[in-house]
Design a protein around this motif. Structure first.
Motif, PDB file in Angstrom:
ATOM      1  N   LEU A 157       1.177   9.178  -8.590  1.00  0.00           N
ATOM      2  CA  LEU A 157       1.693  10.522  -8.715  1.00  0.00           C
ATOM      3  C   LEU A 157       0.992  11.438  -7.745  1.00  0.00           C
ATOM      4  O   LEU A 157      -0.238  11.457  -7.664  1.00  0.00           O
ATOM      5  CB  LEU A 157       1.472  11.020 -10.160  1.00  0.00           C
ATOM      6  N   ARG A 158       1.769  12.198  -7.009  1.00  0.00           N
ATOM      7  CA  ARG A 158       1.238  13.264  -6.165  1.00  0.00           C
ATOM      8  C   ARG A 158       1.940  14.522  -6.648  1.00  0.00           C
ATOM      9  O   ARG A 158       3.160  14.622  -6.576  1.00  0.00           O
ATOM     10  CB  ARG A 158       1.569  13.004  -4.706  1.00  0.00           C
ATOM     11  N   GLU A 159       1.172  15.457  -7.211  1.00  0.00           N
ATOM     12  CA  GLU A 159       1.803  16.658  -7.733  1.00  0.00           C
ATOM     13  C   GLU A 159       1.216  17.911  -7.127  1.00  0.00           C
ATOM     14  O   GLU A 159       0.086  17.907  -6.658  1.00  0.00           O
ATOM     15  CB  GLU A 159       1.720  16.701  -9.256  1.00  0.00           C
TER      16      GLU A 159
ATOM     17  N   GLU B 168       0.821  -1.196   0.000  1.00  0.00           N
ATOM     18  CA  GLU B 168       0.000   0.000   0.000  1.00  0.00           C
ATOM     19  C   GLU B 168       0.861   1.253   0.000  1.00  0.00           C
ATOM     20  O   GLU B 168       2.048   1.220   0.316  1.00  0.00           O
ATOM     21  CB  GLU B 168      -0.956   0.020   1.195  1.00  0.00           C
ATOM     22  N   VAL B 169       0.214   2.366  -0.386  1.00  0.00           N
ATOM     23  CA  VAL B 169       0.845   3.674  -0.394  1.00  0.00           C
ATOM     24  C   VAL B 169       0.209   4.487   0.716  1.00  0.00           C
ATOM     25  O   VAL B 169      -1.014   4.529   0.838  1.00  0.00           O
ATOM     26  CB  VAL B 169       0.635   4.391  -1.751  1.00  0.00           C
ATOM     27  N   PHE B 170       1.034   5.126   1.531  1.00  0.00           N
ATOM     28  CA  PHE B 170       0.557   6.008   2.595  1.00  0.00           C
ATOM     29  C   PHE B 170       1.051   7.408   2.274  1.00  0.00           C
ATOM     30  O   PHE B 170       2.235   7.614   2.043  1.00  0.00           O
ATOM     31  CB  PHE B 170       1.113   5.545   3.949  1.00  0.00           C
ATOM     32  N   ASP B 171       0.124   8.361   2.227  1.00  0.00           N
ATOM     33  CA  ASP B 171       0.517   9.735   1.993  1.00  0.00           C
ATOM     34  C   ASP B 171      -0.479  10.667   2.663  1.00  0.00           C
ATOM     35  O   ASP B 171      -1.360  10.232   3.398  1.00  0.00           O
ATOM     36  CB  ASP B 171       0.661  10.020   0.499  1.00  0.00           C
ATOM     37  N   TYR B 172      -0.310  11.953   2.409  1.00  0.00           N
ATOM     38  CA  TYR B 172      -1.168  12.970   3.005  1.00  0.00           C
ATOM     39  C   TYR B 172      -1.831  13.771   1.902  1.00  0.00           C
ATOM     40  O   TYR B 172      -1.220  14.042   0.869  1.00  0.00           O
ATOM     41  CB  TYR B 172      -0.349  13.913   3.886  1.00  0.00           C
ATOM     42  N   ALA B 173      -3.074  14.170   2.113  1.00  0.00           N
ATOM     43  CA  ALA B 173      -3.810  14.965   1.148  1.00  0.00           C
ATOM     44  C   ALA B 173      -4.693  15.954   1.905  1.00  0.00           C
ATOM     45  O   ALA B 173      -4.780  15.912   3.132  1.00  0.00           O
ATOM     46  CB  ALA B 173      -4.665  14.062   0.255  1.00  0.00           C
ATOM     47  N   GLY B 174      -5.387  16.800   1.179  1.00  0.00           N
ATOM     48  CA  GLY B 174      -6.305  17.755   1.790  1.00  0.00           C
ATOM     49  C   GLY B 174      -6.113  19.142   1.235  1.00  0.00           C
ATOM     50  O   GLY B 174      -5.195  19.400   0.460  1.00  0.00           O
ATOM     51  N   ARG B 175      -7.014  20.039   1.646  1.00  0.00           N
ATOM     52  CA  ARG B 175      -6.961  21.422   1.186  1.00  0.00           C
ATOM     53  C   ARG B 175      -7.141  22.378   2.362  1.00  0.00           C
ATOM     54  O   ARG B 175      -7.785  22.054   3.346  1.00  0.00           O
ATOM     55  CB  ARG B 175      -8.077  21.697   0.186  1.00  0.00           C
ATOM     56  N   TRP B 176      -6.594  23.543   2.194  1.00  0.00           N
ATOM     57  CA  TRP B 176      -6.751  24.644   3.132  1.00  0.00           C
ATOM     58  C   TRP B 176      -6.518  24.198   4.571  1.00  0.00           C
ATOM     59  O   TRP B 176      -5.493  23.632   4.879  1.00  0.00           O
ATOM     60  CB  TRP B 176      -8.119  25.303   2.945  1.00  0.00           C
TER      61      TRP B 176
END
Length: 177
Positions: A172-174, A147-155
């Motif tokens: 891809l996380r850009e 699995e891939v663990f990352d962070y996302a979200g806005r503001w």
């Protein structure tokens, strides 16, 4: 003769003898895909088509339509131990394309691998500029990775952890700003 590559993901290998270290460059790259050719193409930190890599290259670009397939040879490596982890710096050069690649691998005390690269031109000042289309770090993924663990979200909701299954293809996380 190639740039560095990752040979092992996992726990410490322990104390290695000079004989053990001498065997490391001979470690083979084996694809686990039964549909692939069984060739020993090194997956360096910036693999290129010029060395036989058929995947996405680490560097794509050109100098007025030429030097589009750079092939870096290892020029220098230094390893040091700092208070915040171990650091390996390396330099690669392609004399024909007139390019130099400086890289740094840092392994923190927590076991996080950080990688940084910088590309420079060694061409004379009146030579056309090298146009970079992509400049990527490519790391081989161990077979046990699921699995891939990352962070996302806005503001104000930024840095929300998320997990997803590791699938075939690219992840891809850009950031466009």
């Amino acid at each position: 003769p190639h740039l560095p590559r990752v040979l092992h993901w996992g726990g410490e290998l322990g104390e290695l003898t000079p004989e053990d270290c001498a065997l490391l460059p001979g470690a083979r790259y084996r694809r686990f895909d039964s549909n692939a050719h069984d060739s020993d193409v090194p997956v360096t930190l910036a693999p290129s088509r010029a060395q036989g890599w058929q995947g996405w290259p680490g560097l794509t670009g050109h100098r007025s339509g030429i030097a589009s397939q750079p092939l870096f040879t290892l020029a220098d490596v230094t390893v040091s131990r700092t208070g915040v982890g171990d650091v390996a710096t390396y330099q690669g050069e392609d004399l024909a394309a007139q390019l130099r690649l400086d890289g740094e691998l840092r392994l923190t005390a927590d076991g996080v691998l950080m990688h940084r690269q910088k590309l420079g031109s060694t061409a004379p000042g009146d030579a056309p500029a090298y146009v970079v289309d992509d400049f990527l770090t490519l790391l081989p993924v161990p077979q046990h990775a699921a699995e891939v663990f990352d962070y996302a979200g806005r503001w104000s909701n930024e840095a929300q952890p998320q997990r997803q299954l590791l699938r075939q293809g690219s992840w891809l996380r850009e950031q466009r700003r």
